[in-house]
Design a protein around this motif. Structure first.
Motif, PDB file in Angstrom:
ATOM      1  N   SER A  16       0.824  -1.213   0.000  1.00  0.00           N
ATOM      2  CA  SER A  16       0.000   0.000   0.000  1.00  0.00           C
ATOM      3  C   SER A  16       0.856   1.261   0.000  1.00  0.00           C
ATOM      4  O   SER A  16       0.455   2.287  -0.558  1.00  0.00           O
ATOM      5  CB  SER A  16      -0.938   0.003   1.217  1.00  0.00           C
ATOM      6  OG  SER A  16      -0.203   0.076   2.424  1.00  0.00           O
ATOM      7  N   ARG A  17       2.063   1.176   0.574  1.00  0.00           N
ATOM      8  CA  ARG A  17       2.948   2.344   0.612  1.00  0.00           C
ATOM      9  C   ARG A  17       3.802   2.449  -0.644  1.00  0.00           C
ATOM     10  O   ARG A  17       4.168   3.551  -1.063  1.00  0.00           O
ATOM     11  CB  ARG A  17       3.812   2.281   1.878  1.00  0.00           C
ATOM     12  CG  ARG A  17       2.954   2.331   3.119  1.00  0.00           C
ATOM     13  CD  ARG A  17       3.740   2.161   4.399  1.00  0.00           C
ATOM     14  NE  ARG A  17       2.811   1.980   5.518  1.00  0.00           N
ATOM     15  CZ  ARG A  17       3.164   1.962   6.789  1.00  0.00           C
ATOM     16  NH1 ARG A  17       4.433   2.118   7.116  1.00  0.00           N
ATOM     17  NH2 ARG A  17       2.266   1.785   7.733  1.00  0.00           N
ATOM     18  N   PHE A  18       4.117   1.313  -1.222  1.00  0.00           N
ATOM     19  CA  PHE A  18       4.866   1.328  -2.478  1.00  0.00           C
ATOM     20  C   PHE A  18       3.988   1.704  -3.676  1.00  0.00           C
ATOM     21  O   PHE A  18       4.493   2.213  -4.687  1.00  0.00           O
ATOM     22  CB  PHE A  18       5.476  -0.048  -2.756  1.00  0.00           C
ATOM     23  CG  PHE A  18       6.745  -0.343  -2.009  1.00  0.00           C
ATOM     24  CD1 PHE A  18       7.739   0.617  -1.873  1.00  0.00           C
ATOM     25  CD2 PHE A  18       6.959  -1.593  -1.455  1.00  0.00           C
ATOM     26  CE1 PHE A  18       8.919   0.335  -1.197  1.00  0.00           C
ATOM     27  CE2 PHE A  18       8.132  -1.882  -0.772  1.00  0.00           C
ATOM     28  CZ  PHE A  18       9.117  -0.917  -0.642  1.00  0.00           C
ATOM     29  N   LYS A  19       2.698   1.452  -3.577  1.00  0.00           N
ATOM     30  CA  LYS A  19       1.807   1.588  -4.736  1.00  0.00           C
ATOM     31  C   LYS A  19       1.874   2.960  -5.412  1.00  0.00           C
ATOM     32  O   LYS A  19       2.043   3.037  -6.642  1.00  0.00           O
ATOM     33  CB  LYS A  19       0.369   1.255  -4.322  1.00  0.00           C
ATOM     34  CG  LYS A  19      -0.633   1.337  -5.470  1.00  0.00           C
ATOM     35  CD  LYS A  19      -2.025   0.917  -5.005  1.00  0.00           C
ATOM     36  CE  LYS A  19      -3.048   1.125  -6.111  1.00  0.00           C
ATOM     37  NZ  LYS A  19      -4.409   0.690  -5.668  1.00  0.00           N
ATOM     38  N   PRO A  20       1.766   4.079  -4.682  1.00  0.00           N
ATOM     39  CA  PRO A  20       1.830   5.369  -5.377  1.00  0.00           C
ATOM     40  C   PRO A  20       3.203   5.637  -5.987  1.00  0.00           C
ATOM     41  O   PRO A  20       3.301   6.338  -7.007  1.00  0.00           O
ATOM     42  CB  PRO A  20       1.491   6.385  -4.276  1.00  0.00           C
ATOM     43  CG  PRO A  20       1.762   5.687  -2.999  1.00  0.00           C
ATOM     44  CD  PRO A  20       1.481   4.240  -3.237  1.00  0.00           C
ATOM     45  N   GLU A  52      -4.450  -8.603  -6.608  1.00  0.00           N
ATOM     46  CA  GLU A  52      -4.715  -7.163  -6.485  1.00  0.00           C
ATOM     47  C   GLU A  52      -3.606  -6.359  -7.156  1.00  0.00           C
ATOM     48  O   GLU A  52      -3.881  -5.354  -7.830  1.00  0.00           O
ATOM     49  CB  GLU A  52      -4.818  -6.798  -5.005  1.00  0.00           C
ATOM     50  CG  GLU A  52      -5.113  -5.336  -4.749  1.00  0.00           C
ATOM     51  CD  GLU A  52      -5.160  -5.002  -3.277  1.00  0.00           C
ATOM     52  OE1 GLU A  52      -4.833  -3.854  -2.919  1.00  0.00           O
ATOM     53  OE2 GLU A  52      -5.509  -5.887  -2.476  1.00  0.00           O
ATOM     54  N   ILE A  53      -2.365  -6.803  -6.965  1.00  0.00           N
ATOM     55  CA  ILE A  53      -1.231  -6.103  -7.588  1.00  0.00           C
ATOM     56  C   ILE A  53      -1.351  -6.158  -9.104  1.00  0.00           C
ATOM     57  O   ILE A  53      -1.148  -5.149  -9.800  1.00  0.00           O
ATOM     58  CB  ILE A  53       0.094  -6.736  -7.121  1.00  0.00           C
ATOM     59  CG1 ILE A  53       0.245  -6.574  -5.607  1.00  0.00           C
ATOM     60  CG2 ILE A  53       1.283  -6.102  -7.847  1.00  0.00           C
ATOM     61  CD1 ILE A  53       1.411  -7.335  -5.014  1.00  0.00           C
ATOM     62  N   PHE A  58       0.333  -3.389 -12.410  1.00  0.00           N
ATOM     63  CA  PHE A  58       1.784  -3.435 -12.267  1.00  0.00           C
ATOM     64  C   PHE A  58       2.339  -4.765 -12.769  1.00  0.00           C
ATOM     65  O   PHE A  58       1.794  -5.831 -12.467  1.00  0.00           O
ATOM     66  CB  PHE A  58       2.192  -3.222 -10.812  1.00  0.00           C
ATOM     67  CG  PHE A  58       1.790  -1.888 -10.266  1.00  0.00           C
ATOM     68  CD1 PHE A  58       2.246  -0.718 -10.863  1.00  0.00           C
ATOM     69  CD2 PHE A  58       0.946  -1.788  -9.170  1.00  0.00           C
ATOM     70  CE1 PHE A  58       1.866   0.525 -10.367  1.00  0.00           C
ATOM     71  CE2 PHE A  58       0.567  -0.557  -8.673  1.00  0.00           C
ATOM     72  CZ  PHE A  58       1.024   0.600  -9.274  1.00  0.00           C
ATOM     73  N   GLU A  59       3.422  -4.667 -13.521  1.00  0.00           N
ATOM     74  CA  GLU A  59       4.083  -5.878 -14.013  1.00  0.00           C
ATOM     75  C   GLU A  59       4.888  -6.513 -12.890  1.00  0.00           C
ATOM     76  O   GLU A  59       5.644  -5.831 -12.183  1.00  0.00           O
ATOM     77  CB  GLU A  59       5.015  -5.526 -15.178  1.00  0.00           C
ATOM     78  CG  GLU A  59       5.729  -6.734 -15.766  1.00  0.00           C
ATOM     79  CD  GLU A  59       6.624  -6.362 -16.922  1.00  0.00           C
ATOM     80  OE1 GLU A  59       7.465  -7.198 -17.302  1.00  0.00           O
ATOM     81  OE2 GLU A  59       6.492  -5.227 -17.436  1.00  0.00           O
ATOM     82  N   ILE A  60       4.733  -7.803 -12.708  1.00  0.00           N
ATOM     83  CA  ILE A  60       5.465  -8.551 -11.693  1.00  0.00           C
ATOM     84  C   ILE A  60       6.615  -9.280 -12.377  1.00  0.00           C
ATOM     85  O   ILE A  60       6.406 -10.162 -13.202  1.00  0.00           O
ATOM     86  CB  ILE A  60       4.549  -9.534 -10.949  1.00  0.00           C
ATOM     87  CG1 ILE A  60       3.467  -8.759 -10.193  1.00  0.00           C
ATOM     88  CG2 ILE A  60       5.361 -10.409  -9.985  1.00  0.00           C
ATOM     89  CD1 ILE A  60       2.376  -9.625  -9.602  1.00  0.00           C
ATOM     90  N   SER A  61       7.825  -8.883 -12.045  1.00  0.00           N
ATOM     91  CA  SER A  61       9.007  -9.446 -12.704  1.00  0.00           C
ATOM     92  C   SER A  61       9.485 -10.724 -12.043  1.00  0.00           C
ATOM     93  O   SER A  61      10.058 -11.599 -12.708  1.00  0.00           O
ATOM     94  CB  SER A  61      10.151  -8.418 -12.698  1.00  0.00           C
ATOM     95  OG  SER A  61       9.751  -7.205 -13.282  1.00  0.00           O
ATOM     96  N   HIS A  62       9.266 -10.853 -10.737  1.00  0.00           N
ATOM     97  CA  HIS A  62       9.769 -12.007  -9.993  1.00  0.00           C
ATOM     98  C   HIS A  62       8.785 -12.346  -8.877  1.00  0.00           C
ATOM     99  O   HIS A  62       8.109 -11.460  -8.342  1.00  0.00           O
ATOM    100  CB  HIS A  62      11.132 -11.703  -9.348  1.00  0.00           C
ATOM    101  CG  HIS A  62      12.100 -11.015 -10.257  1.00  0.00           C
ATOM    102  ND1 HIS A  62      12.905 -11.698 -11.149  1.00  0.00           N
ATOM    103  CD2 HIS A  62      12.398  -9.690 -10.412  1.00  0.00           C
ATOM    104  CE1 HIS A  62      13.652 -10.826 -11.804  1.00  0.00           C
ATOM    105  NE2 HIS A  62      13.365  -9.610 -11.381  1.00  0.00           N
TER     106      HIS A  62
END
Length: 370
Positions: A16-20, A52-53, A58-62
């Motif tokens: 939630s803090r990384f999202k913005p 949710e991510i 957002f692209e998930i690389s790993h």
């Protein structure tokens, strides 16, 4: 050339803090980012929040499984940290980032901070310098000593980092990015009906205290006994999976209260804004309730020493004291409190710093300042 930023998220608390910040990085052609997802995000019993991510775009690389044991113990926490250090060191080798952005006081972020600093990658840490007690404080301060840049949430934390021997020119007061995330949430008038809630109601969010994990069940019982006396509606969010969580969860599930395993940020913010207050020991009760002038009944030692506004009522793990604290909190509803964790512009400040901070090899040669 674009700067590559590597991040890892273990649970909703850090996502939630990384999202913005991620949103800004995604839209900024000065950067590319790689996001690693692990921990509770991959567990069905905690809501499988990796979905949710992905739905946030957002692209998930790993990704990797961090919890190889279902045992609820302090030992299993340490083993999961070890798994994360090994896996993230491999991911850093594959990614070869220019800088690592780590945050807060969560195990996977400690792991990437340790691994990155050992592998000569500059690490910028969000929200160092804060005081809470328990293992969270030890993790947070350890991350500060491994990190090379510090994005602190307030002046108090900045001053403490400098006292810890960090270079003053590496410490920046940017506020807390969770405030940015909260203010970006759209209002949802249907949230109450989805959770079968009627106003007035309280939210309960209580986690284990790892240094007191053998008392977790009794601590949860005291909270339950207090909220049983309330006339208001109550929604309990189940605790995270730190040592002691299973006994707390079993206590909650023996009650007739409304329960959810987890809440999306969208739902959490909309419920929080409409609630009478938050009861428990989450850092959200210190950082985020303040944004909406919502009272918090902060229970026990988990947030000891953290800078707080006057919307907080501190109580011990005693049902009578908790109930009295709730009644005090009711008197705070409707008041306006000083905002001490930023103005909702932290993410912009962080991204601008990420674009301009020196990545010279000398950055990773840390030396205490005294």
């Amino acid at each position: 050339m674009r700067r590559k930023v590597l991040l890892v998220t273990e649970r909703r608390a850090d996502y939630s803090r990384f999202k913005p910040i991620l949103k800004l990085l995604q839209d900024d052609n000065r950067f590319e980012y790689e996001l690693c997802v692990t921990g509770l995000h991959l567990l069905e019993e905690h809501g499988l929040t990796i979905n949710e991510i992905e739905s946030d775009g957002f692209e998930i690389s790993h990704k990797f499984e961090m919890f190889n044991e279902t045992v609820d113990s302090t030992g299993s926490m340490v083993k999961s940290l070890g798994v994360a250090i090994i896996k993230l060191s491999e991911i850093i080798e594959l990614s070869n980032p220019d800088i690592i952005l780590s945050g807060f006081d969560i195990a996977a972020n400690l792991a990437i901070t340790i691994a990155g600093s050992h592998m000569n990658i500059p690490v910028a840490h969000i929200q160092g310098g804060e005081v809470t007690g328990t293992i969270d404080e030890s993790i947070r301060h350890a991350m500060s000593k491994f990190a090379h840049y510090h994005f602190a949430a307030n002046k108090d934390a900045c001053e403490r980092l400098i006292k810890m021997g960090e270079r003053a020119d590496s410490v920046f007061n940017v506020g807390c990015p969770s405030i940015d995330a909260l203010l970006a949430i759209k209002d949802d008038e249907d949230c109450l009906s989805r959770f079968n809630l009627v106003q007035p109601f309280f939210l309960v969010l209580q986690h284990p205290v790892t240094t007191e994990y053998d008392q977790s069940r009794l601590q949860m019982i005291e909270t339950i006994e207090a909220i049983k006396k309330l006339e208001e509606d109550v929604l309990i969010v189940l605790p995270n999976n730190d040592a002691g969580y299973s006994s707390m969860t079993s206590v909650v599930k023996e009650t007739e209260f409304k329960i959810v395993e987890t809440l999306s940020l969208q739902d959490y913010v909309n419920l929080l804004k409409r609630s009478e207050g938050l009861i428990g020991n989450s850092s959200s009760g210190i950082h985020e309730t303040n944004t909406f002038n919502i009272p918090t009944v902060n229970i026990g030692t988990r947030q000891n020493g953290r800078l707080r506004s006057e919307n907080i009522v501190d109580v011990g793990h005693n049902s009578k004291e908790i109930f009295e604290g709730i009644n005090k909190a009711k008197l705070l509803k409707g008041k306006d409190f000083e905002k001490i964790y930023g103005d909702g512009n932290s993410s912009v400040k962080i991204v601008e710093l990420l674009s301009s901070l020196s990545l010279d090899p000398s950055v990773v040669q840390k030396k205490i300042t005294y």
